[in-house]
Design an enzyme around this catalytic site. Sequence first.
Site, short mmCIF file in Angstrom:
data_model
loop_
_atom_site.label_atom_id
_atom_site.label_comp_id
_atom_site.label_asym_id
_atom_site.label_seq_id
_atom_site.Cartn_x
_atom_site.Cartn_y
_atom_site.Cartn_z
N ARG A 125 0.91 -1.32 -0.01
CA ARG A 125 -0.09 -0.07 0.04
C ARG A 125 0.85 1.31 0.01
O ARG A 125 0.61 2.21 -0.85
CB ARG A 125 -1.01 -0.19 0.99
CG ARG A 125 -2.06 -1.19 0.99
CD ARG A 125 -2.87 -1.23 2.21
NE ARG A 125 -2.02 -1.66 3.24
CZ ARG A 125 -2.35 -1.16 4.87
NH1 ARG A 125 -3.56 -0.84 4.95
NH2 ARG A 125 -1.62 -1.47 5.70
N ASN A 152 -6.04 -2.90 1.94
CA ASN A 152 -6.02 -4.36 2.19
C ASN A 152 -7.35 -4.85 2.39
O ASN A 152 -8.33 -4.23 2.74
CB ASN A 152 -5.20 -4.54 3.23
CG ASN A 152 -3.72 -4.46 3.23
OD1 ASN A 152 -3.25 -4.43 2.06
ND2 ASN A 152 -2.91 -4.66 4.30
#
Length: 91
Positions: free
Chosen positions: A20, A38
């Site tokens: 990320r 996520n």
Amino acid sequence: MARMCMHGYMSGRVQGVYFRQATVAQAERLDLDGWVRNLVDGRVEVLFEGEETAVNELAGWLRQGPEAAEVTALELQEQALQGISGFIVRC
């Protein structure tokens, strides 16, 4: 230049490898807007929009991700522009 929006999912070893954060860095470098997060099933979900060449460049980067990642599947689909400003990690 034309703007476009993509939404998709990455599977494989994509959580716990700074996926990320690295995606945010790449998106900011390319001046893209959107988000990454996520999922509970182990995948990473992403939505990004901007100039077509930059969108395509990030799409190519997502096939590999950061160094510690191992992307086994990438599913991307073009969507209507969302009008998002900035790029963030979503919960």
